[in-house]
Design an enzyme around this catalytic site. Structure first.
Site, PDB file in Angstrom:
ATOM      1  N   HIS A 170       0.790  -1.118   0.105  1.00  0.00           N
ATOM      2  CA  HIS A 170      -0.076   0.146   0.014  1.00  0.00           C
ATOM      3  C   HIS A 170       1.033   1.146   0.130  1.00  0.00           C
ATOM      4  CE1 HIS A 170      -3.131   2.848   1.169  1.00  0.00           C
ATOM      5  NE2 HIS A 170      -3.946   1.873   0.779  1.00  0.00           N
ATOM      6  N   ASP A 221      -7.997  -5.153  -0.226  1.00  0.00           N
ATOM      7  CA  ASP A 221      -8.483  -6.159  -1.364  1.00  0.00           C
ATOM      8  C   ASP A 221      -8.226  -7.559  -1.239  1.00  0.00           C
ATOM      9  OD1 ASP A 221      -7.645  -3.117  -3.008  1.00  0.00           O
ATOM     10  OD2 ASP A 221      -9.670  -3.992  -3.348  1.00  0.00           O
TER      11      ASP A 221
HETATM   12  C1  SDX Z   1      -5.999   0.177  -2.965  1.00  0.00           C
HETATM   13  O1  SDX Z   1      -4.309   4.626  -1.975  1.00  0.00           O
HETATM   14  C2  SDX Z   1      -5.381   4.028  -1.325  1.00  0.00           C
HETATM   15  O2  SDX Z   1      -5.589   4.342  -0.383  1.00  0.00           O
HETATM   16  C3  SDX Z   1      -5.933   2.781  -2.096  1.00  0.00           C
HETATM   17  C4  SDX Z   1      -6.745   1.915  -1.344  1.00  0.00           C
HETATM   18  C5  SDX Z   1      -8.386   2.785  -0.957  1.00  0.00           C
HETATM   19  O3  SDX Z   1      -8.958   2.224  -0.393  1.00  0.00           O
HETATM   20  O4  SDX Z   1      -8.482   3.820  -2.040  1.00  0.00           O
HETATM   21  O5  SDX Z   1      -6.332   1.347  -0.225  1.00  0.00           O
HETATM   22  C6  SDX Z   1      -7.313   1.001  -2.265  1.00  0.00           C
HETATM   23  O6  SDX Z   1      -6.157   0.658  -3.990  1.00  0.00           O
HETATM   24  C7  SDX Z   1      -5.541  -0.851  -2.271  1.00  0.00           C
HETATM   25  C8  SDX Z   1      -4.105  -0.989  -2.939  1.00  0.00           C
HETATM   26  C9  SDX Z   1      -4.568  -2.168  -3.995  1.00  0.00           C
HETATM   27  N1  SDX Z   1      -3.691  -2.886  -4.892  1.00  0.00           N
HETATM   28  C10 SDX Z   1      -2.945  -3.901  -4.700  1.00  0.00           C
HETATM   29  O7  SDX Z   1      -3.224  -4.816  -4.047  1.00  0.00           O
HETATM   30  C11 SDX Z   1      -1.877  -4.319  -6.008  1.00  0.00           C
HETATM   31  C12 SDX Z   1      -0.635  -4.816  -5.571  1.00  0.00           C
HETATM   32  N2  SDX Z   1      -0.110  -3.702  -4.838  1.00  0.00           N
HETATM   33  C13 SDX Z   1       1.053  -2.973  -5.421  1.00  0.00           C
HETATM   34  O8  SDX Z   1       0.813  -2.820  -6.779  1.00  0.00           O
HETATM   35  C14 SDX Z   1       1.509  -1.930  -4.594  1.00  0.00           C
HETATM   36  O9  SDX Z   1       1.727  -2.204  -3.409  1.00  0.00           O
HETATM   37  C15 SDX Z   1       0.772  -0.619  -4.412  1.00  0.00           C
HETATM   38  C16 SDX Z   1       0.431  -0.158  -6.023  1.00  0.00           C
HETATM   39  C17 SDX Z   1      -0.444  -0.665  -3.757  1.00  0.00           C
HETATM   40  C18 SDX Z   1       1.328   0.430  -3.990  1.00  0.00           C
HETATM   41  O10 SDX Z   1       2.447   0.828  -4.600  1.00  0.00           O
HETATM   42  P1  SDX Z   1       3.648   1.846  -4.393  1.00  0.00           P
HETATM   43  O11 SDX Z   1       3.336   2.891  -3.436  1.00  0.00           O
HETATM   44  O12 SDX Z   1       4.187   2.619  -5.722  1.00  0.00           O
HETATM   45  O13 SDX Z   1       4.496   0.855  -3.844  1.00  0.00           O
HETATM   46  P2  SDX Z   1       6.199   0.675  -4.180  1.00  0.00           P
HETATM   47  O14 SDX Z   1       6.103   0.189  -5.654  1.00  0.00           O
HETATM   48  O15 SDX Z   1       6.903   1.948  -3.966  1.00  0.00           O
HETATM   49  O16 SDX Z   1       6.705  -0.435  -3.311  1.00  0.00           O
HETATM   50  C19 SDX Z   1       7.904  -0.343  -2.725  1.00  0.00           C
HETATM   51  C20 SDX Z   1       8.538  -1.943  -3.104  1.00  0.00           C
HETATM   52  C21 SDX Z   1       9.165  -2.044  -4.475  1.00  0.00           C
HETATM   53  O17 SDX Z   1      10.162  -2.900  -4.662  1.00  0.00           O
HETATM   54  P3  SDX Z   1      11.570  -2.145  -4.744  1.00  0.00           P
HETATM   55  O18 SDX Z   1      11.679  -1.190  -6.019  1.00  0.00           O
HETATM   56  O19 SDX Z   1      11.646  -1.241  -3.212  1.00  0.00           O
HETATM   57  O20 SDX Z   1      12.408  -3.135  -4.760  1.00  0.00           O
HETATM   58  O21 SDX Z   1       7.707  -2.909  -2.851  1.00  0.00           O
HETATM   59  C22 SDX Z   1       7.534  -3.483  -3.977  1.00  0.00           C
HETATM   60  C23 SDX Z   1       7.787  -2.811  -5.102  1.00  0.00           C
HETATM   61  O22 SDX Z   1       8.141  -3.350  -6.218  1.00  0.00           O
HETATM   62  N3  SDX Z   1       6.029  -3.993  -4.062  1.00  0.00           N
HETATM   63  C24 SDX Z   1       5.614  -5.273  -4.387  1.00  0.00           C
HETATM   64  C25 SDX Z   1       4.304  -5.245  -4.095  1.00  0.00           C
HETATM   65  N4  SDX Z   1       4.070  -3.979  -3.813  1.00  0.00           N
HETATM   66  C26 SDX Z   1       5.075  -3.236  -3.758  1.00  0.00           C
HETATM   67  N5  SDX Z   1       6.263  -6.324  -4.644  1.00  0.00           N
HETATM   68  C27 SDX Z   1       5.427  -7.435  -4.811  1.00  0.00           C
HETATM   69  N6  SDX Z   1       4.183  -7.382  -4.597  1.00  0.00           N
HETATM   70  C28 SDX Z   1       3.464  -6.382  -4.288  1.00  0.00           C
HETATM   71  N7  SDX Z   1       2.139  -6.221  -4.107  1.00  0.00           N
END
Ligand code: SDX
Length: 437
Positions: free
Chosen positions: A314, A372
């Site tokens: 998140h 989710d």
């Molecule tokens: C919702 O914003 C809100 O409030 C949204 C929400 C609401 O109520 O409105 O809460 C609803 O959208 C919840 C989120 C639902 N999405 C997912 O479950 C999709 C999977 N999650 C990811 O796509 C991701 O975690 C996000 C999009 C939710 C957040 O993305 P960020 O903030 O850009 O996170 P990031 O990419 O900066 O993550 C940091 C690290 C990265 O790795 P490094 O570059 O540090 O090596 O964590 C990794 C990312 O690659 N990472 C993941 C991951 N989420 C982040 N790696 C594997 N699986 C994941 N799910």
């Protein structure tokens, strides 16, 4: 104001190391949460933009509606903790709270309940919009279309400067989203639309419109209705997430509220946002069995693999999403009631959560299950197909969107949102005739 009450303005000083010039910027503080540096005059005074492409460090507005503490895993609607609201309140009461700022007394709640109940029908001609879609259209595509089209039917509540018309639009959206969502479901499965009933509660009426047929009414168990209502509460609002920011930006141009909500629906559809609940079920189906979990966790860590663990991580929560905790408990209640407590999908999800939360990659990055991760399992158990999950998220989030939109319109200083950029394209160059290229 006497001195003991006069707090000196807190400031930030920023210096241009190249020229030695310094600027003093005021600090803006809320009632809780991080303070902010006010950069509204930064470009005018320094000739520099600030740069924050995905707004990880940028406050877009002041708001009194929802507060999240991502490190502590706290979520509050108007100061009330989400876990207490999920346990003790109802979605309609929470909707009143989000829209008006305080919990209603009995008279206010009865009046609000009557108003919302008696606005659940939609104009009969809206049925014609559905007929224009293929039966296999994704219901979110349908919702984008029909919600935006509401502005073609309700000309008497489009004046955004009239407080009463703003309120009527909010009531209409809150009342009609369940009806339109149910219609998008029925249309997809080729069943006739079921009209709302005024003798049913909000969640029960929605389930009735989805699962009743002309030949037989749906028998809704109180546990299922309560779980549905609780899912709506948990999804109602969440600060300035992508879809809410979309609604605010659309509203800043003075677009009508129905068009703004349609824009929010479009943004929510993305699998990184509200589309994740459908993606979680598809991911669990693809994993299939516990012995394949390690393979998928390795893929989630592989930067060359676009696969991410859906339902994990998140932008704000770097702790457990409090909504996921409530939903995990609801999962067990609903599955128990439906006699599917040994649902292999739930067992797989819980094993995936257990393994992921022991894996250094996820622990170091503070990637926990989000709202989710469990919602899809409950919704599937209740009887919804995965392509309806994000529609239910949009149904619930509509009250958050319209409350945030209303707060923005009522903010006297609000202006059209217009971000700037750092241009990295070609500098000026003359046109070259075709023969000389
Ligand atoms: C919702 O914003 C809100 O409030 C949204 C929400 C609401 O109520 O409105 O809460 C609803 O959208 C919840 C989120 C639902 N999405 C997912 O479950 C999709 C999977 N999650 C990811 O796509 C991701 O975690 C996000 C999009 C939710 C957040 O993305 P960020 O903030 O850009 O996170 P990031 O990419 O900066 O993550 C940091 C690290 C990265 O790795 P490094 O570059 O540090 O090596 O964590 C990794 C990312 O690659 N990472 C993941 C991951 N989420 C982040 N790696 C594997 N699986 C994941 N799910």
């Amino acid at each position: 104001m006497s001195d003991q009450h006069h707090q000196p303005q807190k400031t930030f000083t920023i210096t241009n190391d190249e020229t030695g010039e310094s600027w003093v910027l005021p600090v803006v503080e809320g009632t809780v949460g991080p303070p902010a540096v006010d950069v509204r005059k930064f470009y005018a005074e320094t000739g520099h933009f600030t740069f924050d492409p995905s707004f990880t460090s940028t406050g877009s507005c002041k708001s009194r509606i929802t507060f999240i503490d991502g490190d502590e895993g706290i979520l509050m609607y108007r100061g009330y903790d989400i876990k207490e609201l999920a346990e003790k309140s109802t979605f309609l009461e929470v909707s009143y709270l989000l829209l008006y700022g305080d919990l209603p007394n009995k008279a206010e709640m009865d009046d609000f309940h009557h108003t919302i109940t008696y606005h659940t029908m939609v104009h009969e001609q809206i049925i014609n919009f559905f007929r224009g879609f293929r039966r296999d259209a994704h219901p979110m595509a349908v919702m984008c279309g029909v919600v935006g089209a509401l502005s073609a039917f309700y000309h008497d509540s489009l004046d955004i400067w009239d407080p009463r018309q703003r309120e009527i639009s909010a009531h209409r959206l809150l009342s009609k989203m369940p009806t339109l969502a149910a219609m998008s479901y029925k249309y997809g499965i080729g069943q006739p639309f079921i009209y709302p009933r005024n003798d049913l509660g909000y969640a029960e009426n929605f389930l009735h419109m989805c699962f009743s047929v002309p030949a037989e009414d749906y028998k809704c168990s109180p546990t299922i209705a309560r779980a549905m209502d609780r899912i709506f509460i948990l999804h109602a609002d969440h600060e300035q997430n992508a879809s809410t920011s979309t609604v605010r930006l659309a509203g800043s141009s003075q677009a009508n509220p129905f068009a703004c909500i349609a824009a929010g629906i479009a943004s929510l559809w993305g699998p990184s946002h509200g589309g994740a609940n459908q993606a979680v079920l598809e991911m669990l189906s693809e994993i299939g069995s516990k012995d394949r979990i390690p393979e998928f966790l390795e893929r989630a860590k592989d930067k060359d693999d676009s696969f991410r663990l859906m339902g994990f991580g998140h932008r704000v929560y770097k702790n457990y999403d409090p909504r996921a905790e409530v939903l995990r408990e609801s999962c067990h209640e609903v599955l128990e009631e439906l006699g599917v407590s040994d649902d292999p999908m739930l067992e797989l999800a819980m094993e995936l959560e257990r393994i992921a939360l022991e894996d250094p990659y996820f622990v170091e990055r503070k990637l926990y299950p989000n709202v989710d991760f469990y919602s899809g399992i409950i919704l599937k158990a209740i009887g919804f197909p995965p392509n309806m999950f994000t529609v239910l998220f949009a149904l619930a989030r509509t009250i958050g969107w319209i409350s945030q939109w209303k707060e923005m319109i009522e903010e006297p200083a609000h202006r059209i949102g217009r971000p700037r950029q750092v241009y990295t394209g070609p500098t000026a160059r003359p046109y070259v005739d075709m023969g000389k290229r």
